[in-house]
Design a protein around this motif. Sequence first.
Motif, mmCIF file in Angstrom:
data_model
loop_
_atom_site.group_PDB
_atom_site.id
_atom_site.type_symbol
_atom_site.label_atom_id
_atom_site.label_comp_id
_atom_site.label_asym_id
_atom_site.label_seq_id
_atom_site.Cartn_x
_atom_site.Cartn_y
_atom_site.Cartn_z
ATOM 1 N N ARG A 1 2.979 10.071 -9.936
ATOM 2 C CA ARG A 1 2.116 10.115 -11.124
ATOM 3 C C ARG A 1 2.330 8.921 -12.042
ATOM 4 N NH1 ARG A 1 1.047 16.417 -11.881
ATOM 5 N NH2 ARG A 1 -1.098 15.720 -11.986
ATOM 6 N N SER A 2 2.681 7.785 -11.439
ATOM 7 C CA SER A 2 2.793 6.551 -12.218
ATOM 8 C C SER A 2 1.400 6.096 -12.635
ATOM 9 C CB SER A 2 3.447 5.440 -11.391
ATOM 10 O OG SER A 2 4.795 5.723 -11.145
ATOM 11 N N ARG A 3 1.335 5.427 -13.767
ATOM 12 C CA ARG A 3 0.058 4.902 -14.238
ATOM 13 C C ARG A 3 -0.164 3.473 -13.791
ATOM 14 N NH1 ARG A 3 0.986 1.548 -18.237
ATOM 15 N NH2 ARG A 3 3.026 1.624 -19.164
ATOM 16 N N ALA A 4 0.929 2.809 -13.278
ATOM 17 C CA ALA A 4 0.813 1.416 -12.853
ATOM 18 C C ALA A 4 1.995 1.037 -11.973
ATOM 19 C CB ALA A 4 0.782 0.495 -14.075
ATOM 20 N N VAL A 5 1.790 0.025 -11.139
ATOM 21 C CA VAL A 5 2.878 -0.634 -10.412
ATOM 22 C C VAL A 5 3.040 -1.990 -11.069
ATOM 23 C CG1 VAL A 5 3.689 -1.564 -8.213
ATOM 24 C CG2 VAL A 5 2.346 0.562 -8.263
ATOM 25 N N TRP A 6 4.271 -2.330 -11.382
ATOM 26 C CA TRP A 6 4.585 -3.532 -12.153
ATOM 27 C C TRP A 6 5.607 -4.345 -11.376
ATOM 28 C CZ3 TRP A 6 9.190 -5.118 -14.416
ATOM 29 C CH2 TRP A 6 9.102 -6.013 -15.480
ATOM 30 N N LEU A 7 5.500 -5.672 -11.445
ATOM 31 C CA LEU A 7 6.448 -6.536 -10.746
ATOM 32 C C LEU A 7 6.653 -7.838 -11.497
ATOM 33 C CD1 LEU A 7 4.961 -9.107 -9.070
ATOM 34 C CD2 LEU A 7 3.980 -7.155 -7.879
ATOM 35 N N GLU A 8 7.733 -8.515 -11.134
ATOM 36 C CA GLU A 8 8.067 -9.832 -11.688
ATOM 37 C C GLU A 8 8.254 -10.791 -10.538
ATOM 38 O OE1 GLU A 8 11.031 -12.795 -11.760
ATOM 39 O OE2 GLU A 8 11.731 -10.766 -11.367
ATOM 40 N N GLY B 1 -4.987 -7.350 -5.866
ATOM 41 C CA GLY B 1 -5.496 -6.677 -7.060
ATOM 42 C C GLY B 1 -4.545 -6.616 -8.233
ATOM 43 N N PHE B 2 -3.361 -7.203 -8.125
ATOM 44 C CA PHE B 2 -2.451 -7.279 -9.267
ATOM 45 C C PHE B 2 -2.992 -8.317 -10.243
ATOM 46 C CE2 PHE B 2 0.230 -5.281 -6.184
ATOM 47 C CZ PHE B 2 1.171 -4.570 -6.890
ATOM 48 N N THR B 3 -2.795 -8.068 -11.540
ATOM 49 C CA THR B 3 -3.233 -9.021 -12.548
ATOM 50 C C THR B 3 -2.050 -9.473 -13.400
ATOM 51 O OG1 THR B 3 -3.822 -7.237 -14.078
ATOM 52 C CG2 THR B 3 -5.579 -8.097 -12.682
ATOM 53 N N GLU C 1 0.828 -1.211 0.000
ATOM 54 C CA GLU C 1 0.000 0.000 0.000
ATOM 55 C C GLU C 1 0.862 1.261 0.000
ATOM 56 O OE1 GLU C 1 -2.608 -0.665 3.337
ATOM 57 O OE2 GLU C 1 -3.955 -1.942 2.140
ATOM 58 N N LEU C 2 1.967 1.237 0.727
ATOM 59 C CA LEU C 2 2.858 2.393 0.743
ATOM 60 C C LEU C 2 3.584 2.568 -0.590
ATOM 61 C CD1 LEU C 2 4.194 2.068 4.383
ATOM 62 C CD2 LEU C 2 2.745 3.910 3.469
ATOM 63 N N VAL C 3 3.972 1.474 -1.224
ATOM 64 C CA VAL C 3 4.582 1.562 -2.562
ATOM 65 C C VAL C 3 3.568 2.151 -3.541
ATOM 66 C CG1 VAL C 3 5.500 0.226 -4.507
ATOM 67 C CG2 VAL C 3 6.256 -0.291 -2.168
ATOM 68 N N ILE C 4 2.327 1.697 -3.472
ATOM 69 C CA ILE C 4 1.272 2.232 -4.346
ATOM 70 C C ILE C 4 1.071 3.725 -4.072
ATOM 71 C CG2 ILE C 4 -1.224 2.164 -4.805
ATOM 72 C CD1 ILE C 4 -0.985 -0.946 -4.504
ATOM 73 N N ASP C 5 1.087 4.134 -2.815
ATOM 74 C CA ASP C 5 0.978 5.565 -2.476
ATOM 75 C C ASP C 5 2.124 6.360 -3.106
ATOM 76 O OD1 ASP C 5 -1.290 5.038 -0.965
ATOM 77 O OD2 ASP C 5 -0.246 5.183 0.978
ATOM 78 N N LEU D 1 7.171 -14.341 -14.351
ATOM 79 C CA LEU D 1 5.779 -13.935 -14.546
ATOM 80 C C LEU D 1 5.642 -12.481 -14.121
ATOM 81 C CD1 LEU D 1 3.932 -17.048 -13.049
ATOM 82 C CD2 LEU D 1 4.666 -16.647 -15.410
ATOM 83 N N TYR D 2 4.926 -11.701 -14.918
ATOM 84 C CA TYR D 2 4.769 -10.269 -14.671
ATOM 85 C C TYR D 2 3.333 -9.949 -14.277
ATOM 86 C CZ TYR D 2 9.288 -10.139 -16.909
ATOM 87 O OH TYR D 2 10.605 -10.369 -17.207
ATOM 88 N N PHE D 3 3.215 -9.039 -13.318
ATOM 89 C CA PHE D 3 1.919 -8.624 -12.797
ATOM 90 C C PHE D 3 1.875 -7.101 -12.757
ATOM 91 C CE2 PHE D 3 2.541 -12.878 -11.440
ATOM 92 C CZ PHE D 3 1.279 -13.455 -11.438
ATOM 93 N N VAL D 4 0.670 -6.557 -12.912
ATOM 94 C CA VAL D 4 0.489 -5.113 -12.933
ATOM 95 C C VAL D 4 -0.681 -4.723 -12.031
ATOM 96 C CG1 VAL D 4 -1.036 -5.081 -14.970
ATOM 97 C CG2 VAL D 4 0.374 -3.079 -14.446
ATOM 98 N N TYR D 5 -0.535 -3.558 -11.415
ATOM 99 C CA TYR D 5 -1.592 -2.943 -10.626
ATOM 100 C C TYR D 5 -1.855 -1.582 -11.248
ATOM 101 C CZ TYR D 5 -4.209 -1.416 -6.518
ATOM 102 O OH TYR D 5 -5.197 -0.983 -5.657
ATOM 103 N N PRO D 6 -2.935 -1.454 -12.040
ATOM 104 C CA PRO D 6 -3.205 -0.175 -12.721
ATOM 105 C C PRO D 6 -3.603 0.908 -11.724
ATOM 106 C CG PRO D 6 -4.603 -1.953 -13.565
ATOM 107 C CD PRO D 6 -3.893 -2.480 -12.365
ATOM 108 N N LEU D 7 -3.097 2.114 -11.961
ATOM 109 C CA LEU D 7 -3.425 3.255 -11.118
ATOM 110 C C LEU D 7 -4.319 4.260 -11.833
ATOM 111 C CD1 LEU D 7 0.078 3.814 -9.477
ATOM 112 C CD2 LEU D 7 -1.904 2.635 -8.516
ATOM 113 N N GLU D 8 -4.494 4.067 -13.112
ATOM 114 C CA GLU D 8 -5.371 4.974 -13.892
ATOM 115 C C GLU D 8 -6.541 4.222 -14.438
ATOM 116 O OE1 GLU D 8 -2.856 6.685 -16.925
ATOM 117 O OE2 GLU D 8 -2.098 8.156 -15.528
#
Length: 178
Positions: free
Chosen positions: A125-132, A148-150, A115-119, A171-178
Amino acid sequence: MTITVRPVELPNDRERILALDRSFVTDRIYHVSRTTMSFSLEEVRVNPPLLKQLPLDYDLGEGRAWDDGLVAELDGVIAGFAAWKHEAWNRSTVLWHLYVASGSRGRGIGRQLIELVIDHARAARSRAVWLETSSVNAPAIAFYTHLGFTFCGLDTALYDPASPASGETALYFVYPLE
């Protein structure tokens, strides 16, 4: 039990972060099947369960891949670590590391760090958080999807075949912020 989250302080926190238990045990993994133009993932059981220790010492010094980080302390002991980098070229935040000590899991530390990384990503002003993560890290995959990552992609050649990750798929996952 008091959880305190603060910015990481390197090099002072280096040894304490390395002492963090970054292992996981799983009785299931994701098997990747390939056709000419597609891939599929199948969850499969493994017996005996897989025990894996995730390396970190290579990415805590000069030249590390991330710029910002947090540690979560539980009664003064580092129980969690998250590190990320904001990428201006595509307005994304890449989560490079998220670890919670095995004995501290299930207490909300991982959720609080995410949650803090997302904040921070929103503030940048990132549009997404992405991870592997690896195809064998079913506990992390379950955790990220629960938050909520997909799933958004994979790389069958990322890991060095001569490394302990031989045979695994990124494997890559994304959490959209927009």
